[in-house]
Design a protein around this motif. Structure first.
Motif, PDB file in Angstrom:
ATOM      1  N   SER A 168      -4.476   6.207   2.505  1.00  0.00           N
ATOM      2  CA  SER A 168      -4.251   5.674   1.164  1.00  0.00           C
ATOM      3  C   SER A 168      -5.684   4.810   0.579  1.00  0.00           C
ATOM      4  CB  SER A 168      -3.057   5.074   0.846  1.00  0.00           C
ATOM      5  OG  SER A 168      -2.203   5.878   1.207  1.00  0.00           O
ATOM      6  N   GLY A 177      -8.334  -4.544  -7.062  1.00  0.00           N
ATOM      7  CA  GLY A 177      -8.015  -3.368  -7.662  1.00  0.00           C
ATOM      8  C   GLY A 177      -6.626  -3.215  -8.533  1.00  0.00           C
ATOM      9  N   ARG A 181      -8.891   6.644   0.222  1.00  0.00           N
ATOM     10  CA  ARG A 181      -9.099   7.368  -1.010  1.00  0.00           C
ATOM     11  C   ARG A 181      -9.067   6.498  -2.166  1.00  0.00           C
ATOM     12  NH1 ARG A 181      -7.219  10.567   2.386  1.00  0.00           N
ATOM     13  NH2 ARG A 181      -8.022  12.747   2.425  1.00  0.00           N
ATOM     14  N   ARG A 182      -8.365   5.161  -2.182  1.00  0.00           N
ATOM     15  CA  ARG A 182      -8.594   4.439  -3.177  1.00  0.00           C
ATOM     16  C   ARG A 182      -9.934   3.712  -3.284  1.00  0.00           C
ATOM     17  NH1 ARG A 182      -4.487   1.808  -6.183  1.00  0.00           N
ATOM     18  NH2 ARG A 182      -6.256   0.860  -7.308  1.00  0.00           N
ATOM     19  N   SER A 192     -13.694  -5.004  -6.317  1.00  0.00           N
ATOM     20  CA  SER A 192     -14.259  -3.881  -5.486  1.00  0.00           C
ATOM     21  C   SER A 192     -15.916  -4.172  -5.501  1.00  0.00           C
ATOM     22  CB  SER A 192     -14.316  -2.352  -6.197  1.00  0.00           C
ATOM     23  OG  SER A 192     -14.936  -2.375  -7.279  1.00  0.00           O
ATOM     24  N   TYR A 233      -7.291  -3.042  -0.244  1.00  0.00           N
ATOM     25  CA  TYR A 233      -7.732  -2.690  -1.509  1.00  0.00           C
ATOM     26  C   TYR A 233      -6.517  -1.998  -1.995  1.00  0.00           C
ATOM     27  CZ  TYR A 233     -10.304  -1.429  -5.701  1.00  0.00           C
ATOM     28  OH  TYR A 233     -10.736  -1.240  -6.869  1.00  0.00           O
ATOM     29  N   GLY A 234      -6.060  -2.055  -3.415  1.00  0.00           N
ATOM     30  CA  GLY A 234      -5.326  -1.326  -4.249  1.00  0.00           C
ATOM     31  C   GLY A 234      -3.721  -1.524  -3.556  1.00  0.00           C
TER      32      GLY A 234
END
Ligand SMILES: [Zn+2]
Length: 382
Positions: free
Chosen positions: A69, A274, A72-73, A310, A52-53
């Motif tokens: 990371s 994302g 957290r995303r 998401s 993701y992200g």
């Protein structure tokens, strides 16, 4: 010691609540002010996340920083619990990713909370084109308990869920051995017969992975592996509800067949989820195009190249559709998957304070998060 309270309407019941949070735990739930405009839900629980992200768990380069990371995303997108999902790959690559995730959990309490365990999807899946999906054929192999035990030794028993195809000759024995070790077994990416599906249930399998995807485009009308999984009440089904992987009629019918209690939503998101719309290079599949509606295709074609929403996007989309009610969409992304990770995704005193407060955007019904707590800690960047 830290204390705060959060107010809003409970998405499950519509009642307004004031939830007192102290030291990471829900201390009390009382009636809140009648004019509350925000909604409250437990943090979302996603049993299948490939990335993701921009952070990818399957590109062969996972290190603890990627896991920090990614965690957290995902939290900033409302997913407070997730299962990192490693797909079919050489054993060394699976083991290296497991080690990186284990190190990240040891170093960071937020990661340790967010990741209860890891989901390995493959490598013991169908080698056939169609059911295999985007998994690389050269690394598909028969179940091996010796390999499973090497995964666990390398990662301090971090693998808690395995998706496999039960067509392999030793599948029942392998499933029973994993279940006796406390590991969840899911059926997916398979061309198994109905008999092999039910035998997997006898051996202790309890889930179907993204039912309706990772399956041949052509099946005998009946019997077939879809009916067998829909009919087997021992199996809870996960569904990719991004609006692209399953047509609305299919998803609605499958939800009715499984019942709301045995249905779970997963994002199955890839690293590009994302990210802004555009054309990207993907390690699997080459050039891909991410459309503004979250559809991720091979560039210049209509073939899906993974899921790019998401879990909150999928819940919002489903809540807005006629497929199910809003509270049901949330149930399938909180309490239902939460049962497979030790009872998360519920609002009750004594539970960890994994909480969302949000509004639905007036025009699109998208979820606009106002606060995301993981064990009482705010995860939305300010
Ligand atoms: Zn899959």
């Amino acid at each position: 010691m830290s204390a705060r309270s959060i107010e809003g309407r409970d998405v499950a019941t519509g009642r307004t609540l004031r939830i007192a949070v102290e030291d990471g735990v829900i201390r009390s739930i009382e009636e809140g002010p009648p004019h509350a405009e925000s909604w409250i839900a437990p943090g979302l629980v996603d049993l299948q996340v490939n990335g993701y992200g921009g952070f990818d768990l399957n590109d062969g380069q996972v290190d603890p920083d990627v896991v920090f990371s990614l965690t957290r995303r995902l939290a900033a997108a409302g997913t407070t619990t997730f299962l990192p999902t490693l797909i079919t790959a050489p054993e060394e690559r699976i083991v290296a990713a497991l080690r990186a995730i284990a190190r990240a959990r040891q170093a960071d309490p937020l990661v340790a909370r967010a990741i209860p365990f890891v989901h390995v999807e493959g490598p013991h899946i169908s080698p056939e084109d169609g059911p295999r999906g985007a998994h690389p054929r050269e690394y598909v192999r028969a179940p091996s308990l010796a390999e499973f035990d090497r995964w666990q030794r390398a990662s301090q028993n971090l693998v808690g869920m395995v998706t496999l195809s039960p067509h392999w000759e030793n599948a029942a024995e392998y499933i029973a051995a994993l279940v006796s070790r406390g590991v969840l077994v899911a059926l997916g990416h398979t061309h198994a017969t109905p008999e092999q599906i039910h035998a997997a249930g006898d051996a202790g399998a309890t889930l179907s992975t993204h039912l309706g995807n990772g399956v041949s485009p052509v099946l005998p009308r009946h019997p077939n592996l879809l009916w067998a999984q829909l009919a087997d009440d021992r199996l809870t089904a996960t569904f990719i509800a991004d609006g692209h992987h399953l047509p609305a009629d299919t998803l609605r019918s499958m939800l009715r067949a499984k019942g709301m209690e045995r249905s779970v939503l997963v994002s199955d998101s890839v690293a590009l989820a994302g990210m802004p719309p555009g054309t990207y290079h993907s390690p699997i599949g080459g050039a891909v195009e991410l459309h503004p509606d979250g559809r991720l295709c091979m560039a210049g074609s209509n073939f899906l190249a993974g899921a790019a929403c998401s879990l909150a996007d999928a819940v919002a989309r489903l809540a807005k559709s006629s497929v199910c009610a809003t509270h049901e969409a949330f149930q399938m992304a909180t309490a239902n998957p939460g049962r497979f990770v030790g009872g998360r995704g519920v609002l009750r005193p004594g539970a960890a304070a994994d909480l969302l407060s949000f509004r639905f955007e007036a025009d699109t019904s998208a979820i606009r998060l106002q606060s995301v707590l993981t064990e009482g800690v705010e995860c939305l960047p300010h």
